[in-house]
Design an enzyme around this catalytic site. Structure first.
Site, PDB file in Angstrom:
ATOM      1  N   MET A  88     -36.318   9.119  89.374  1.00 36.49           N
ATOM      2  CA  MET A  88     -35.672   7.562  89.711  1.00 36.49           C
ATOM      3  C   MET A  88     -34.826   7.237  88.341  1.00 36.49           C
ATOM      4  O   MET A  88     -34.064   6.512  89.191  1.00 36.49           O
ATOM      5  CB  MET A  88     -37.601   7.148  89.740  1.00 36.49           C
ATOM      6  CG  MET A  88     -38.610   7.244  90.532  1.00 36.49           C
ATOM      7  SD  MET A  88     -37.934   6.228  91.611  1.00 36.49           S
ATOM      8  CE  MET A  88     -39.607   6.275  92.616  1.00 36.49           C
ATOM      9  N   HIS A  96     -32.445  -2.937  72.114  1.00 32.80           N
ATOM     10  CA  HIS A  96     -30.832  -3.064  72.125  1.00 32.80           C
ATOM     11  C   HIS A  96     -30.377  -2.546  73.625  1.00 32.80           C
ATOM     12  O   HIS A  96     -29.149  -2.688  73.537  1.00 32.80           O
ATOM     13  CB  HIS A  96     -31.035  -2.033  71.456  1.00 32.80           C
ATOM     14  CG  HIS A  96     -31.572  -1.671  70.193  1.00 32.80           C
ATOM     15  ND1 HIS A  96     -31.443  -0.722  68.819  1.00 32.80           N
ATOM     16  CD2 HIS A  96     -31.627  -3.205  69.394  1.00 32.80           C
ATOM     17  CE1 HIS A  96     -32.120  -1.775  67.484  1.00 32.80           C
ATOM     18  NE2 HIS A  96     -31.824  -2.776  67.953  1.00 32.80           N
ATOM     19  N   CYS A 106     -42.127   8.007  88.997  1.00 38.30           N
ATOM     20  CA  CYS A 106     -42.640   9.142  90.254  1.00 38.30           C
ATOM     21  C   CYS A 106     -43.709   9.763  89.545  1.00 38.30           C
ATOM     22  O   CYS A 106     -43.930   9.573  88.309  1.00 38.30           O
ATOM     23  CB  CYS A 106     -40.847   8.830  90.373  1.00 38.30           C
ATOM     24  SG  CYS A 106     -40.041   9.943  89.369  1.00 38.30           S
ATOM     25  N   GLY A 107     -43.293  11.378  89.234  1.00 37.45           N
ATOM     26  CA  GLY A 107     -44.568  11.999  89.224  1.00 37.45           C
ATOM     27  C   GLY A 107     -43.589  11.936  87.360  1.00 37.45           C
ATOM     28  O   GLY A 107     -44.843  12.375  86.432  1.00 37.45           O
ATOM     29  N   THR A 108     -42.452  11.669  87.039  1.00 37.75           N
ATOM     30  CA  THR A 108     -41.928  12.293  85.893  1.00 37.75           C
ATOM     31  C   THR A 108     -40.774  11.173  85.333  1.00 37.75           C
ATOM     32  O   THR A 108     -41.142  11.143  83.738  1.00 37.75           O
ATOM     33  CB  THR A 108     -40.533  13.239  85.592  1.00 37.75           C
ATOM     34  OG1 THR A 108     -40.206  13.113  86.464  1.00 37.75           O
ATOM     35  CG2 THR A 108     -41.853  14.511  85.825  1.00 37.75           C
ATOM     36  N   ASP A 135     -42.330   7.025  94.209  1.00 40.28           N
ATOM     37  CA  ASP A 135     -42.762   7.680  95.698  1.00 40.28           C
ATOM     38  C   ASP A 135     -44.043   8.244  95.092  1.00 40.28           C
ATOM     39  O   ASP A 135     -45.164   7.240  94.478  1.00 40.28           O
ATOM     40  CB  ASP A 135     -41.787   8.737  95.261  1.00 40.28           C
ATOM     41  CG  ASP A 135     -42.240  10.128  93.674  1.00 40.28           C
ATOM     42  OD1 ASP A 135     -43.270  10.143  93.012  1.00 40.28           O
ATOM     43  OD2 ASP A 135     -41.472  10.472  93.895  1.00 40.28           O
ATOM     44  N   HIS A 138     -25.369  -5.684  69.766  1.00 42.69           N
ATOM     45  CA  HIS A 138     -25.416  -4.870  70.751  1.00 42.69           C
ATOM     46  C   HIS A 138     -25.191  -6.028  72.244  1.00 42.69           C
ATOM     47  O   HIS A 138     -25.119  -4.281  73.151  1.00 42.69           O
ATOM     48  CB  HIS A 138     -27.439  -5.070  71.279  1.00 42.69           C
ATOM     49  CG  HIS A 138     -28.096  -4.096  69.998  1.00 42.69           C
ATOM     50  ND1 HIS A 138     -27.814  -3.315  69.215  1.00 42.69           N
ATOM     51  CD2 HIS A 138     -28.915  -5.086  69.146  1.00 42.69           C
ATOM     52  CE1 HIS A 138     -28.548  -2.580  68.626  1.00 42.69           C
ATOM     53  NE2 HIS A 138     -29.342  -3.709  68.095  1.00 42.69           N
TER      54      HIS A 138
HETATM   55  C1  RB5 Z   1     -41.965  15.468  93.133  1.00 38.14           C
HETATM   56  O1  RB5 Z   1     -42.751  15.841  93.546  1.00 38.14           O
HETATM   57  C2  RB5 Z   1     -41.224  14.631  91.923  1.00 38.14           C
HETATM   58  O2  RB5 Z   1     -40.303  15.351  92.149  1.00 38.14           O
HETATM   59  C3  RB5 Z   1     -41.042  14.020  91.926  1.00 38.14           C
HETATM   60  O3  RB5 Z   1     -42.068  12.866  91.128  1.00 38.14           O
HETATM   61  C4  RB5 Z   1     -40.137  13.170  90.073  1.00 38.14           C
HETATM   62  O4  RB5 Z   1     -41.006  13.009  89.324  1.00 38.14           O
HETATM   63  C5  RB5 Z   1     -38.890  13.511  90.379  1.00 38.14           C
HETATM   64  O5  RB5 Z   1     -38.738  13.152  89.220  1.00 38.14           O
END
Ligand code: RB5
Length: 150
Positions: free
Chosen positions: A73, A100, A67-69, A10, A135
């Site tokens: 995703m 695994h 994505c951000g974190t 994203d 596994h």
């Molecule tokens: C987008 O602002 C953020 O929410 C997205 O990139 C992600 O981190 C979601 O888990």
């Protein structure tokens, strides 16, 4: 046959995805880019779905989602039968989720890991094989959950 990696992000992971593409070009890893194509705001589940469909359909052998974190995703990707998505920010976890869990999608947080570490995580992901053996039984049990708990 050489694995083709499905890549997508994203807006929060866009710049990292572009770095991964540059790195894969340099080291000769094949990939298909499923977007997004800018830092304009988009919805990450849509991009997770594109990558998962490419893997399930056989067009790609594995994927990387940014994505951000990495967390959104991974939550979205794990809704797809046959997808084992792992979010990680250390090489030990990436190595073991391949060995695994036979993870077929790596999720990275563009706002969590620096580019240098992220590229190392990708290197470990693409170069580590599933161990199989005991596994395989456990991964099989995860697959069974797709039919018994959905
Ligand atoms: C987008 O602002 C953020 O929410 C997205 O990139 C992600 O981190 C979601 O888990």
């Amino acid at each position: 046959m050489e694995k083709i990696y499905a890549l997508a992000s994203d807006h929060g992971g866009y710049e990292l995805k572009e770095e991964i593409k540059r790195h894969f070009d340099e080291i000769g890893i094949k990939y298909i880019d499923f977007g997004t194509n800018s830092t304009a705001s988009v919805d990450y589940p849509e991009y997770a779905a594109k990558v998962c469909r490419a893997i399930i359909g056989g067009e790609c052998g594995a994927g990387i989602l940014c994505c951000g974190t990495g967390i959104g995703m991974s939550i979205a990707a794990n809704k797809f039968d046959g997808i084992r998505a792992a979010v990680a920010s250390d090489t030990f976890s990436v190595r073991y989720t391949r060995m695994h869990n036979d993870a077929n999608v790596l999720c990275l947080g563009g706002r969590v890991v620096g580019v240098g570490l992220a590229l190392e995580l990708c290197d470990v992901f693409v170069s580590t094989e599933f161990e199989g053996g005991r596994h395989a039984k456990r991964v099989g049990m995860i697959t069974e959950l797709e039919s018994t708990h959905r």
